[in-house]
Scaffold this active site. Structure first.
Site, PDB file in Angstrom:
ATOM      1  N   ARG A 101     -33.908  17.673   4.294  1.00 19.05           N
ATOM      2  CA  ARG A 101     -33.577  19.114   2.781  1.00 19.05           C
ATOM      3  C   ARG A 101     -32.618  19.625   3.328  1.00 19.05           C
ATOM      4  O   ARG A 101     -31.477  19.106   4.243  1.00 19.05           O
ATOM      5  CB  ARG A 101     -34.687  19.902   3.351  1.00 19.05           C
ATOM      6  CG  ARG A 101     -35.505  21.100   2.860  1.00 19.05           C
ATOM      7  CD  ARG A 101     -35.821  21.571   1.955  1.00 19.05           C
ATOM      8  NE  ARG A 101     -36.585  22.528   1.253  1.00 19.05           N
ATOM      9  CZ  ARG A 101     -36.803  22.860   0.019  1.00 19.05           C
ATOM     10  NH1 ARG A 101     -36.806  21.790  -0.523  1.00 19.05           N
ATOM     11  NH2 ARG A 101     -37.520  23.531  -0.361  1.00 19.05           N
ATOM     12  N   THR A 375     -39.834  18.666  -8.844  1.00 21.39           N
ATOM     13  CA  THR A 375     -39.579  18.183  -8.040  1.00 21.39           C
ATOM     14  C   THR A 375     -39.768  16.365  -8.868  1.00 21.39           C
ATOM     15  O   THR A 375     -40.559  15.956  -9.303  1.00 21.39           O
ATOM     16  CB  THR A 375     -40.422  18.100  -7.172  1.00 21.39           C
ATOM     17  OG1 THR A 375     -39.941  19.603  -6.585  1.00 21.39           O
ATOM     18  CG2 THR A 375     -40.268  17.566  -5.937  1.00 21.39           C
ATOM     19  N   THR A 393     -35.826  16.415  -4.629  1.00 22.59           N
ATOM     20  CA  THR A 393     -36.214  17.649  -5.918  1.00 22.59           C
ATOM     21  C   THR A 393     -34.764  18.141  -6.020  1.00 22.59           C
ATOM     22  O   THR A 393     -33.954  17.836  -4.715  1.00 22.59           O
ATOM     23  CB  THR A 393     -37.173  18.843  -4.920  1.00 22.59           C
ATOM     24  OG1 THR A 393     -36.939  19.850  -6.052  1.00 22.59           O
ATOM     25  CG2 THR A 393     -36.533  19.608  -4.207  1.00 22.59           C
ATOM     26  N   SER A 446     -40.790  24.565   2.177  1.00 18.68           N
ATOM     27  CA  SER A 446     -40.808  23.373   0.688  1.00 18.68           C
ATOM     28  C   SER A 446     -42.640  22.947   0.927  1.00 18.68           C
ATOM     29  O   SER A 446     -43.069  23.499   1.795  1.00 18.68           O
ATOM     30  CB  SER A 446     -40.089  21.996   1.222  1.00 18.68           C
ATOM     31  OG  SER A 446     -40.442  21.637   0.372  1.00 18.68           O
ATOM     32  N   SER A 447     -42.846  23.170   0.037  1.00 21.66           N
ATOM     33  CA  SER A 447     -44.130  22.802  -0.518  1.00 21.66           C
ATOM     34  C   SER A 447     -44.341  21.091  -0.407  1.00 21.66           C
ATOM     35  O   SER A 447     -45.543  20.593  -0.543  1.00 21.66           O
ATOM     36  CB  SER A 447     -44.777  23.225  -1.909  1.00 21.66           C
ATOM     37  OG  SER A 447     -44.695  24.658  -1.485  1.00 21.66           O
ATOM     38  N   GLY A 467     -44.515  19.848  -8.684  1.00 21.72           N
ATOM     39  CA  GLY A 467     -44.924  20.902  -8.412  1.00 21.72           C
ATOM     40  C   GLY A 467     -44.880  22.590  -7.964  1.00 21.72           C
ATOM     41  O   GLY A 467     -45.876  23.172  -7.982  1.00 21.72           O
ATOM     42  N   GLY A 468     -43.724  22.587  -7.357  1.00 25.85           N
ATOM     43  CA  GLY A 468     -43.387  23.857  -5.997  1.00 25.85           C
ATOM     44  C   GLY A 468     -44.666  23.486  -5.521  1.00 25.85           C
ATOM     45  O   GLY A 468     -45.271  22.938  -4.780  1.00 25.85           O
TER      46      GLY A 468
HETATM   47  N1  GLY Z   1     -38.089  23.250  -4.917  1.00 32.09           N
HETATM   48  C1  GLY Z   1     -39.889  23.160  -4.528  1.00 32.09           C
HETATM   49  C2  GLY Z   1     -40.312  23.061  -2.605  1.00 32.09           C
HETATM   50  O1  GLY Z   1     -39.431  21.905  -2.404  1.00 32.09           O
HETATM   51  O2  GLY Z   1     -41.516  22.221  -2.601  1.00 32.09           O
END
Ligand code: GLY
Length: 566
Positions: A101, A375, A393, A446-447, A467-468
């Site tokens: 990340r 993403t 992403t 993050s998701s 998909g966020g």
């Molecule tokens: N930017 C999307 C995520 O990290 O979930």
């Protein structure tokens, strides 16, 4: 047909068959392979990954090569200027997660998006300050160093070729790039790279990216030092200094990818292996599976309003916990991860779900900030059944849209995934809770939910999606489709999706995903139902335990994807 296939209550009471109808194409045929399989959002990138497996490489080798190729052929989200997560399950040995990340540069602080005390959304999401220190190169290298078998340079080489010699622009990419031109106009190097002197690329044109090829060559030759030091680092620092960005060469040199213990759970006898914080995905997924394990979803029938009600209520609760508790674990000593994934906690949550009536999300004065749907995810299984789930992403599609001159790659706008500022939670969609405020070196929540399932010690399923925040729910539904309803990988990907995220208090339902009767039955239970466009782009592999064949499910919600295997 559906009633026969998913026998249960629906088979006994014929009118329930109507409620259970949903446009999954029973019998949709997955790609089948025995030697290995790579599924990603770019058929060119999947081919690169599978060629590595054919050449004797393992799942990590193939994932690294695919990820670099995606940085060339799928510039929307494939990247070297962003970050991501990789979950690896060797067929023999312990699974592990790699966290690459992005981090906040040293000059960051919780109030960095306030101007004269007022929150500035553009600064937060669409500026040089929105760029986090990229993690992808370090993370891919760490995973390769620990588990790869092919020479590093050989894995970067196909991406270099694709960037230098070019590849044919598809209709999907042409449309997507054309839509970005107004944004690229702010950044001359971006405009030069992704247009023909300001005019849009057409399908069939060749897109060559010589600066990107040179950046990739430095990575191939020097490893992470070819990105985090030397020419690339200098070019990035220059761009940042000229435009109010914070990233310095010291930030780049200090970046470290992290190896983390995976989040583990069980669901109806399957082992669930997923990504820990700073992703919220693994914890929320295991929490939801624990709650749903207490309901007989198969008996209720696929796509039934009853199931969608129970699933949405479960999502509501997991997303409330996500908002309250989750952030970078290295900055939050009291993150209650063990509690959130405990079966007894799930039982407590389950007891709060009324079987027939929607509950209400509180507080009503809170809404999530907007989060990009972009993403990308790739799933890989090799000949030995080692498996990789990798989600990566730039945050928004094309990230910040900034290409630093001379580098040839897009930079992320991941800092937008930090909360807006202390105490800024409001009805307009700001959130200011402490665990996810910016701080030097901190990773934004993050998701992304790269996930692997195993059964009786053997690989069973690899899944993930862009998909966020919807990622977590998309991944959940692919798992339910396979485990509860016995779908093959393609059917599981084709199935309609829903999303509830606590606030706003409504169920988003894919248009055409479920019947009008089903939606009416949900409304009758007190849910607000909102029909939306497509949700996520899942890339799924399922291993048939009887035949040892791999099944690939490719998501047609996006163009250009490919499942490559044999
Ligand atoms: N930017 C999307 C995520 O990290 O979930």
């Amino acid at each position: 047909m559906r009633c026969l296939r998913f026998a249960g209550v629906a088979a006994v009471v014929p009118w329930l068959c109507v409620l259970a109808l949903a446009p999954v194409h029973a019998g949709s045929v997955p790609v089948r392979a025995s030697l290995g399989l790579v599924v990603s959002q770019s058929d060119l990138a999947s081919d690169v990954g599978f060629a590595v497996i054919k050449d004797g490489g393992n799942a990590i080798d193939a994932a690294v090569a695919t990820a670099f190729a995606l940085a060339v052929t799928h510039p929307t989200a494939g990247n070297i200027g962003g970050g991501g997560f990789l979950v690896y399950r060797p067929e023999h040995g312990e699974p592990v997660a790699y966290d690459f990340r992005e981090t906040a540069p040293a000059g960051s602080h919780p109030e960095m998006w306030l101007k004269d005390g007022v929150y500035d959304k553009e600064l937060h999401h669409n500026s040089h300050r929105a760029v986090g220190v990229p993690g992808s190169v370090a993370g891919l290298h760490l995973a390769w160093r620990e588990h790869g078998s092919k020479p590093w340079a050989d894995l970067v080489a196909p991406a270099i070729r694709l960037a230098r010699d070019g590849f044919e622009v598809t209709h999907g990419l042409a449309r997507s790039l054309a839509a970005q031109i107004p944004h690229f106009r702010k950044y001359p190097a971006s405009l030069a790279q992704f247009t023909r002197a300001g005019d849009p690329y057409r399908a069939g044109d060749i897109l060559r990216q010589p600066d990107l090829a040179r950046s990739l060559e430095r990575i191939a030759e020097q490893g992470p030092a070819g990105f985090y030091e030397g020419e690339t680092a200098l070019l990035l620092e220059k761009e940042m200094a000229a435009h109010g960005g914070l990233i310095t060469r010291a930030d780049l040199k200090a970046y470290v990818a992290k190896k983390r213990a995976v989040v583990r759970g069980t669901y109806r006898g399957y082992d669930v292996i997923s990504m820990p914080p700073p992703s919220s995905g693994g914890i929320a997924l295991v929490q939801m599976l624990n709650v749903l394990e207490g309901f007989d979803l198969a008996a209720n029938g696929y796509g039934s309003a009853q199931n969608l009600h129970l699933i949405a209520e479960t999502m509501r609760r997991a997303f409330a916990d996500r908002a309250r508790h989750l952030g970078d674990p290295d900055f939050a000593a009291d993150l209650p991860a063990a509690r959130l994934v405990a079966k007894d906690y799930a039982a407590e949550l389950r007891r709060t779900i009324h079987p027939q009536r929607a509950s209400r999300s509180e507080p009503t004065s809170f809404a999530w900030p907007a989060e990009s749907q972009e993403t990308t995810h790739l799933s890989v299984v090799d000949a030995r059944r080692n498996a990789v789930a990798l989600t990566t992403t730039l945050e928004a599609g094309y990230g910040s849209r900034i290409v630093a001159p001379g580098t040839g790659f897009l930079l992320n706008n991941e800092m937008g995934d930090f909360n807006a500022g202390p105490g800024l939670t409001d009805a307009e969609g700001l959130i200011g809770t402490a665990p996810n405020l910016a701080a030097p070196g901190k990773r934004m929540l993050s998701s992304m939910t790269p996930t692997i399932l195993a059964k009786d010690g053997r690989l069973f399923m690899v899944t993930g999606s862009p998909g966020g925040r919807t990622i977590i729910n998309t991944v959940l539904m692919t798992i339910l489709n396979v485990v509860d309803f016995g779908m093959n990988a393609q059917e599981a990907v084709d199935g309609g999706r829903i999303h509830h995220q606590w606030l706003p208090d409504r169920i988003n339902v894919e248009r055409y995903g479920f019947s009008a009767d089903t939606l009416a039955a949900l409304r009758a239970r007190g849910h607000t139902v909102n029909e939306t466009g497509s949700q996520g782009v899942a890339e799924v592999i399922v291993l048939d335990p009887k035949t040892n064949l791999l099944e690939g499910g490719l998501d047609r919600r996006a163009p250009d994807g490919g499942a490559s295997g044999k």
